[in-house]
Scaffold this motif. Structure first.
Motif, PDB file in Angstrom:
ATOM      1  N   SER A  57      55.275   7.569  30.065  1.00 32.36           N
ATOM      2  CA  SER A  57      54.736   7.193  28.753  1.00 32.36           C
ATOM      3  C   SER A  57      53.209   7.108  28.795  1.00 32.36           C
ATOM      4  O   SER A  57      52.543   7.456  27.825  1.00 32.36           O
ATOM      5  CB  SER A  57      55.333   5.870  28.278  1.00 32.36           C
ATOM      6  N   ASN A  58      52.643   6.652  29.929  1.00 30.41           N
ATOM      7  CA  ASN A  58      51.188   6.602  30.065  1.00 30.41           C
ATOM      8  C   ASN A  58      50.598   8.007  30.126  1.00 30.41           C
ATOM      9  O   ASN A  58      49.542   8.276  29.554  1.00 30.41           O
ATOM     10  CB  ASN A  58      50.789   5.827  31.319  1.00 30.41           C
ATOM     11  N   ILE A  59      51.279   8.894  30.815  1.00 31.14           N
ATOM     12  CA  ILE A  59      50.809  10.276  30.915  1.00 31.14           C
ATOM     13  C   ILE A  59      50.848  10.936  29.549  1.00 31.14           C
ATOM     14  O   ILE A  59      49.900  11.611  29.143  1.00 31.14           O
ATOM     15  CB  ILE A  59      51.668  11.062  31.932  1.00 31.14           C
ATOM     16  N   LEU A  60      51.951  10.737  28.807  1.00 29.96           N
ATOM     17  CA  LEU A  60      52.058  11.303  27.461  1.00 29.96           C
ATOM     18  C   LEU A  60      50.992  10.746  26.538  1.00 29.96           C
ATOM     19  O   LEU A  60      50.404  11.480  25.743  1.00 29.96           O
ATOM     20  CB  LEU A  60      53.443  11.026  26.871  1.00 29.96           C
ATOM     21  N   ALA A  61      50.724   9.469  26.629  1.00 26.21           N
ATOM     22  CA  ALA A  61      49.709   8.854  25.774  1.00 26.21           C
ATOM     23  C   ALA A  61      48.339   9.461  26.031  1.00 26.21           C
ATOM     24  O   ALA A  61      47.569   9.711  25.090  1.00 26.21           O
ATOM     25  CB  ALA A  61      49.670   7.350  26.003  1.00 26.21           C
ATOM     26  N   LYS A  62      48.020   9.733  27.288  1.00 26.81           N
ATOM     27  CA  LYS A  62      46.727  10.348  27.615  1.00 26.81           C
ATOM     28  C   LYS A  62      46.636  11.783  27.105  1.00 26.81           C
ATOM     29  O   LYS A  62      45.588  12.226  26.664  1.00 26.81           O
ATOM     30  CB  LYS A  62      46.489  10.313  29.124  1.00 26.81           C
ATOM     31  N   LEU A  63      47.746  12.518  27.200  1.00 27.52           N
ATOM     32  CA  LEU A  63      47.757  13.898  26.724  1.00 27.52           C
ATOM     33  C   LEU A  63      47.684  13.978  25.197  1.00 27.52           C
ATOM     34  O   LEU A  63      47.068  14.879  24.639  1.00 27.52           O
ATOM     35  CB  LEU A  63      49.016  14.618  27.208  1.00 27.52           C
ATOM     36  N   GLU A  64      48.331  13.049  24.523  1.00 28.73           N
ATOM     37  CA  GLU A  64      48.411  13.090  23.060  1.00 28.73           C
ATOM     38  C   GLU A  64      47.173  12.531  22.369  1.00 28.73           C
ATOM     39  O   GLU A  64      46.920  12.844  21.216  1.00 28.73           O
ATOM     40  CB  GLU A  64      49.638  12.313  22.587  1.00 28.73           C
ATOM     41  N   ALA A  65      46.410  11.712  23.044  1.00 24.03           N
ATOM     42  CA  ALA A  65      45.269  11.025  22.420  1.00 24.03           C
ATOM     43  C   ALA A  65      44.299  11.959  21.700  1.00 24.03           C
ATOM     44  O   ALA A  65      43.909  11.681  20.561  1.00 24.03           O
ATOM     45  CB  ALA A  65      44.547  10.175  23.451  1.00 24.03           C
ATOM     46  N   PRO A  66      43.878  13.079  22.291  1.00 26.12           N
ATOM     47  CA  PRO A  66      42.922  13.931  21.556  1.00 26.12           C
ATOM     48  C   PRO A  66      43.536  14.681  20.372  1.00 26.12           C
ATOM     49  O   PRO A  66      42.817  15.172  19.509  1.00 26.12           O
ATOM     50  CB  PRO A  66      42.418  14.911  22.612  1.00 26.12           C
ATOM     51  N   ARG A  94      57.776   7.651  13.374  1.00 27.17           N
ATOM     52  CA  ARG A  94      56.539   7.335  14.089  1.00 27.17           C
ATOM     53  C   ARG A  94      56.755   7.552  15.582  1.00 27.17           C
ATOM     54  O   ARG A  94      57.472   6.807  16.224  1.00 27.17           O
ATOM     55  CB  ARG A  94      56.129   5.900  13.811  1.00 27.17           C
ATOM     56  N   ALA A  95      56.105   8.597  16.118  1.00 27.83           N
ATOM     57  CA  ALA A  95      56.278   8.928  17.531  1.00 27.83           C
ATOM     58  C   ALA A  95      55.015   9.567  18.094  1.00 27.83           C
ATOM     59  O   ALA A  95      55.066  10.628  18.706  1.00 27.83           O
ATOM     60  CB  ALA A  95      57.465   9.866  17.707  1.00 27.83           C
ATOM     61  N   GLY A  96      53.879   8.952  17.851  1.00 28.86           N
ATOM     62  CA  GLY A  96      52.628   9.492  18.376  1.00 28.86           C
ATOM     63  C   GLY A  96      52.285  10.814  17.721  1.00 28.86           C
ATOM     64  O   GLY A  96      52.280  10.936  16.500  1.00 28.86           O
ATOM     65  N   VAL A  97      52.016  11.826  18.535  1.00 31.02           N
ATOM     66  CA  VAL A  97      51.660  13.140  18.003  1.00 31.02           C
ATOM     67  C   VAL A  97      52.864  13.793  17.324  1.00 31.02           C
ATOM     68  O   VAL A  97      52.721  14.589  16.404  1.00 31.02           O
ATOM     69  CB  VAL A  97      51.122  14.044  19.142  1.00 31.02           C
ATOM     70  N   ARG A  98      54.062  13.441  17.732  1.00 34.69           N
ATOM     71  CA  ARG A  98      55.280  14.030  17.172  1.00 34.69           C
ATOM     72  C   ARG A  98      55.737  13.340  15.897  1.00 34.69           C
ATOM     73  O   ARG A  98      56.852  13.557  15.445  1.00 34.69           O
ATOM     74  CB  ARG A  98      56.385  13.982  18.228  1.00 34.69           C
ATOM     75  N   SER A  99      54.899  12.527  15.287  1.00 30.11           N
ATOM     76  CA  SER A  99      55.266  11.803  14.068  1.00 30.11           C
ATOM     77  C   SER A  99      55.491  12.779  12.917  1.00 30.11           C
ATOM     78  O   SER A  99      54.767  13.766  12.767  1.00 30.11           O
ATOM     79  CB  SER A  99      54.154  10.831  13.680  1.00 30.11           C
ATOM     80  N   LEU A 143      52.913  14.990  11.004  1.00 31.27           N
ATOM     81  CA  LEU A 143      51.798  14.174  10.536  1.00 31.27           C
ATOM     82  C   LEU A 143      50.453  14.642  11.079  1.00 31.27           C
ATOM     83  O   LEU A 143      49.463  14.677  10.358  1.00 31.27           O
ATOM     84  CB  LEU A 143      52.040  12.715  10.913  1.00 31.27           C
ATOM     85  N   HIS A 144      50.398  15.031  12.328  1.00 33.00           N
ATOM     86  CA  HIS A 144      49.132  15.398  12.958  1.00 33.00           C
ATOM     87  C   HIS A 144      48.959  16.903  13.082  1.00 33.00           C
ATOM     88  O   HIS A 144      48.197  17.382  13.911  1.00 33.00           O
ATOM     89  CB  HIS A 144      49.033  14.735  14.329  1.00 33.00           C
ATOM     90  N   SER A 145      49.650  17.661  12.248  1.00 33.08           N
ATOM     91  CA  SER A 145      49.569  19.115  12.289  1.00 33.08           C
ATOM     92  C   SER A 145      48.200  19.598  11.819  1.00 33.08           C
ATOM     93  O   SER A 145      47.652  19.084  10.838  1.00 33.08           O
ATOM     94  CB  SER A 145      50.651  19.711  11.384  1.00 33.08           C
ATOM     95  N   PRO A 146      47.648  20.600  12.476  1.00 34.47           N
ATOM     96  CA  PRO A 146      46.373  21.158  11.999  1.00 34.47           C
ATOM     97  C   PRO A 146      46.530  21.929  10.693  1.00 34.47           C
ATOM     98  O   PRO A 146      45.540  22.219  10.035  1.00 34.47           O
ATOM     99  CB  PRO A 146      45.943  22.081  13.141  1.00 34.47           C
ATOM    100  N   ARG A 147      47.756  22.239  10.289  1.00 37.78           N
ATOM    101  CA  ARG A 147      47.976  22.950   9.023  1.00 37.78           C
ATOM    102  C   ARG A 147      47.888  22.040   7.807  1.00 37.78           C
ATOM    103  O   ARG A 147      47.756  22.515   6.696  1.00 37.78           O
ATOM    104  CB  ARG A 147      49.328  23.638   9.047  1.00 37.78           C
ATOM    105  N   ILE A 148      47.996  20.749   7.998  1.00 38.91           N
ATOM    106  CA  ILE A 148      47.845  19.831   6.875  1.00 38.91           C
ATOM    107  C   ILE A 148      46.365  19.668   6.608  1.00 38.91           C
ATOM    108  O   ILE A 148      45.607  19.196   7.459  1.00 38.91           O
ATOM    109  CB  ILE A 148      48.508  18.475   7.171  1.00 38.91           C
ATOM    110  N   ASP A 149      45.949  20.101   5.411  1.00 36.50           N
ATOM    111  CA  ASP A 149      44.542  20.009   5.034  1.00 36.50           C
ATOM    112  C   ASP A 149      44.187  18.573   4.683  1.00 36.50           C
ATOM    113  O   ASP A 149      43.221  18.024   5.185  1.00 36.50           O
ATOM    114  CB  ASP A 149      44.263  20.953   3.864  1.00 36.50           C
ATOM    115  N   LYS A 150      44.984  17.980   3.784  1.00 34.65           N
ATOM    116  CA  LYS A 150      44.786  16.572   3.451  1.00 34.65           C
ATOM    117  C   LYS A 150      46.042  16.021   2.801  1.00 34.65           C
ATOM    118  O   LYS A 150      46.889  16.763   2.308  1.00 34.65           O
ATOM    119  CB  LYS A 150      43.581  16.369   2.538  1.00 34.65           C
ATOM    120  N   VAL A 151      46.142  14.699   2.818  1.00 35.72           N
ATOM    121  CA  VAL A 151      47.246  13.981   2.186  1.00 35.72           C
ATOM    122  C   VAL A 151      46.625  12.983   1.228  1.00 35.72           C
ATOM    123  O   VAL A 151      45.814  12.160   1.627  1.00 35.72           O
ATOM    124  CB  VAL A 151      48.117  13.252   3.233  1.00 35.72           C
TER     125      VAL A 151
END
Length: 118
Positions: free
Chosen positions: A4-13, A54-59, A78-86
Motif C-alpha cells: 500500500s505504501n508503494i502504491l501510494a508513492k506511485l499514484e501520488a503524481p 474512492r480508491a486513490g488514482v482508481r477512483s 476521476l483522475h483521468s486526463p481526458r476529463i477537462d473539467k467537472v
C-alpha cells in the motif's frame, strides 16, 4: 515496505487536485475530451451522481441522465486526463451512499431534493 505504501508513492503524481468537491446526489456537468481520428472535441455529460468509488488514482464516479426518455449512465475515472473539467450544477440532499433506486423511478419521482429547498 508494504504494497500500500508503494502504491501510494506511485499514484501520488497522478492525482489531480483541480477537481471540485462533489458528492452523491449532486448534479454535475462533466466535460470529457473525445478523440475521433485526428480530431479532438469536448463532450458535455450532465446528470446526477449515483455513486462514488474512492480508491486513490482508481477512483470513479457514476453519472446518470435521462436522454429522450432513456436512462443513460456513464462511469468516469476521476483522475483521468481526458476529463477537462467537472462543474457542480446543484447540490442534492440524499440519505444514501448509492442512489441505484433512481433507476426504477421516472419523471418527477426521479428527482433529487435540492440543498436549497430544505
Amino acid at each position: 515496505m508494504q504494497t500500500s505504501n508503494i502504491l501510494a508513492k506511485l499514484e501520488a503524481p497522478m492525482i489531480r487536485e483541480s477537481l471540485p468537491d462533489f458528492r452523491v446526489g449532486d448534479t454535475v456537468r462533466v466535460h470529457y475530451r473525445i478523440v475521433e481520428g485526428e480530431k479532438e472535441r469536448i463532450q458535455v455529460f450532465q446528470g446526477v451522481v449515483l455513486k462514488r468509488h474512492r480508491a486513490g488514482v482508481r477512483s470513479t464516479f457514476t453519472v446518470r441522465k435521462v436522454s429522450f426518455s432513456v436512462g443513460v449512465e456513464r462511469i468516469f475515472l476521476l483522475h483521468s486526463p481526458r476529463i477537462d473539467k467537472v462543474e457542480v450544477v446543484s447540490r442534492g440532499l440524499v440519505r444514501r451512499a448509492r442512489l441505484f433506486y433512481l433507476r426504477k423511478l421516472s419523471g418527477k419521482a426521479a428527482r433529487v431534493r435540492d440543498a436549497r429547498e430544505q
